[in-house]
Design an enzyme around this catalytic site. Structure first.
Site, PDB file in Angstrom:
ATOM      1  N   ARG A  39       9.008   3.834  -2.213  1.00 23.98           N
ATOM      2  CA  ARG A  39      10.534   3.950  -2.134  1.00 23.98           C
ATOM      3  C   ARG A  39      10.974   5.372  -2.695  1.00 23.98           C
ATOM      4  NH1 ARG A  39      10.520  -0.420   0.482  1.00 23.98           N
ATOM      5  NH2 ARG A  39      10.463  -2.450  -0.654  1.00 23.98           N
TER       6      ARG A  39
ATOM      7  N   ASN B 132       8.347 -10.118   5.212  1.00 20.65           N
ATOM      8  CA  ASN B 132       8.578  -9.914   6.587  1.00 20.65           C
ATOM      9  C   ASN B 132       7.186  -9.247   7.154  1.00 20.65           C
ATOM     10  OD1 ASN B 132       9.929  -9.725   8.951  1.00 20.65           O
ATOM     11  ND2 ASN B 132      11.556  -8.324   8.451  1.00 20.65           N
TER      12      ASN B 132
ATOM     13  N   ASP C  55       0.904  -4.116   2.241  1.00 21.73           N
ATOM     14  CA  ASP C  55       2.509  -4.068   2.571  1.00 21.73           C
ATOM     15  C   ASP C  55       3.298  -4.390   1.155  1.00 21.73           C
ATOM     16  OD1 ASP C  55       5.013  -4.040   3.764  1.00 21.73           O
ATOM     17  OD2 ASP C  55       4.892  -5.962   4.608  1.00 21.73           O
TER      18      ASP C  55
ATOM     19  N   ASN D 157      10.194   4.318   5.412  1.00 19.33           N
ATOM     20  CA  ASN D 157      11.428   3.696   4.972  1.00 19.33           C
ATOM     21  C   ASN D 157      11.980   3.879   3.852  1.00 19.33           C
ATOM     22  OD1 ASN D 157       9.659   1.812   3.947  1.00 19.33           O
ATOM     23  ND2 ASN D 157      10.918  -0.014   4.445  1.00 19.33           N
TER      24      ASN D 157
ATOM     25  N   ASP E 223       8.160   1.282  10.176  1.00 19.33           N
ATOM     26  CA  ASP E 223       7.569  -0.275   9.588  1.00 19.33           C
ATOM     27  C   ASP E 223       8.921  -0.532   8.894  1.00 19.33           C
ATOM     28  OD1 ASP E 223       6.106  -2.394   8.616  1.00 19.33           O
ATOM     29  OD2 ASP E 223       6.576  -1.523   6.703  1.00 19.33           O
TER      30      ASP E 223
END
Ligand code: DOR
Ligand code: ZN
Length: 444
Positions: free
Chosen positions: A65, A282, A309, A95, A153
């Site tokens: 993050r 997800n 993940d 991401n 991703d």
């Protein structure tokens, strides 16, 4: 600095080793494994009874993050959680905000990691600019800056032609493309696995075919191009079948599964807490037949890696209607206990296979150092206590976020200590005798 880890069970599949042995560490590297003599100036540490010495575990799928979403996690907090979870290295997904799609971002992440990380950090660059799925990112620059793979991703690479070009381009560079496989038009606005559970709960479904169609596409494109594709968080039996068939034809395809996908099914969406958003991720939790297939794949070698993940989100983001909550759960501190309890203890796999899934295979797929205790390799070591009791207590998590469905779970199997470049970065005080594994200074 020399340190001898004496008398533990050492499991290193890269050397066909599963025996009681000593591990000698010198200047941050493995100097040797076997019966070792402690010469002058060597700090001798007796490995506690019941503990197993393994090459450092590598989590190849983590969301740290930083930059941009530091309220969820930072490189410092995420890697502290990694150390506590037994990981000596993590690969972090691009991401972030902005996305890691250019060399300067990669450099900034590595610089922050050098200053604040507790374990090694390997950045993964974006496949496409802004992760928008339209134009390839400057992948050669990303590699030169230190990226070990590329992935969009969180999103799939939606178009087949972009995926083809990405595979062709990364083939020249020797990088894998890691794909989050969900065909967007089939996924639609879905939030849960399409099936009985989603129907009775009134949740929009994500069909298994959303994943398997794209995995089949990627296998076909890897076959056509000769490129290397890695399927992230594979969750369905149909997709696993595609990987297995591709592998049999010699296609360069690998895949990972997460602990939540091999321990939970979508039945949990109704019980014990209906619509618990800590079960929204997800890809979604699937059905029992999928979990069984994943266990088969873990057993028979089709699955290459276990990855978490780890996807931190804050309570104010998660404590909303199921439909509106973000996808994802944290996983760094629960992965090893879940794997020991649910895979090793019931005999689904043996310890050497676990080390392959969590250490040597991730190292090989990403082309990074580690994943082995061979002399000369970095002294990254994970020491586990397969018999030690472990109760998940989110209140004590090192992560900045608490979004996990495993709080309160009682498991058999714990991490005893994590060692990076010969330095102890985590010791579990609850494992009998583990305190000796701590840094000498802490014991004095
Ligand atoms: O559940 C998920 N959360 N899956 C992803 O692929 C992305 C991740 C995130 O970034 O929160
Ligand atoms: Zn993903």
């Amino acid at each position: 600095m020399k340190r001898l880890l004496r008398g533990g069970r050492v499991v290193d599949p890269t050397q066909g080793l599963d025996a009681v042995a000593d591990v000698l560490i010198e200047d941050g590297r493995i100097a040797g494994v076997g019966p070792m003599r402690a010469g002058a100036g060597v700090e001798v540490v007796e490995v506690p009874a019941g503990c197993v010495v393994c090459p450092g575990f590598i989590d190849m799928h983590v969301h740290l993050r930083e930059p941009g979403q530091e309220h969820k996690e930072t490189i410092a907090t995420g890697t502290a959680a990694a150390a506590a979870g037994g990981f000596t290295a993590v690969a972090c997904m691009p991401n972030t905000e902005p996305a890691n799609d250019c060399a300067s971002l990669t450099e900034a992440i590595l610089k922050a990691a050098a200053a604040t990380a507790h374990v090694r950090v390997y950045p993964i660059g974006a496949v496409t600019k802004g992760m928008k799925g339209e134009q390839l990112a400057e992948i050669a620059d990303l590699k030169a800056a230190g990226c070990v793979a590329v992935s969009d991703d969180g999103r799939p690479v939606p178009s087949a032609i972009i995926m083809r070009r990405a595979l062709e381009y990364t083939l020249m560079l020797g990088l894998p493309v890691i794909d989050h496989c969900e065909e967007p038009t089939l996924k639609g606005e879905g939030t849960a696995h399409e099936g009985y559970m989603a129907s009775v709960l009134g949740l929009r479904g994500i069909p298994a075919a959303a994943e398997s169609i794209m995995v089949e596409r990627d296998v076909a494109l890897a076959e056509m191009t000769g490129g290397r594709v890695h399927i992230a968080h594979l969750s369905t039996r149909q997709a696993l079948r595609s990987v297995r068939a591709g592998r049999e034809r010699g296609v360069r395809v690998t895949c990972e599964v997460t602990p939540h996908h091999f321990t939970l099914t979508d039945a949990r969406l109704a019980d014990p807490i209906p619509y618990d958003t800590n079960l929204k991720m997800n890809p979604p939790l699937r059905e029992a037949a999928d979990v069984d297939a994943l266990l088969d794949g873990l057993r028979d070698g089709t699955v290459d890696a276990i990855a978490t993940d780890h996807a931190p989100h804050q309570p104010d983001e998660k404590f909303v209607e199921f439909d509106r909550a973000p996808f994802g759960i944290i996983g760094l501190e629960t992965a090893v206990p879940l794997a020991l309890d649910r895979l090793v203890r019931p005999g689904v796999i043996a310890l050497p296979r676990l080390v392959e899934l969590m250490s040597s295979n991730p190292a090989r797929i990403l082309g990074v150092a580690g994943g082995t205790l061979k002399a000369g390799s970095p002294a990254d070591v994970t020491i586990i206590a397969p018999e030690a009791a472990f109760t998940v207590d989110l209140a004590r998590s090192r992560s900045k976020s608490r979004n996990s469905p495993f709080d309160g779970w009682r498991l058999a199997g714990a991490v005893a200590a994590t060692i990076v470049a010969g330095r102890t970065v985590y010791v579990n005080a609850e494992v009998d005798g583990a305190a000796v594994l701590g840094p000498a200074a802490a014991r004095a």
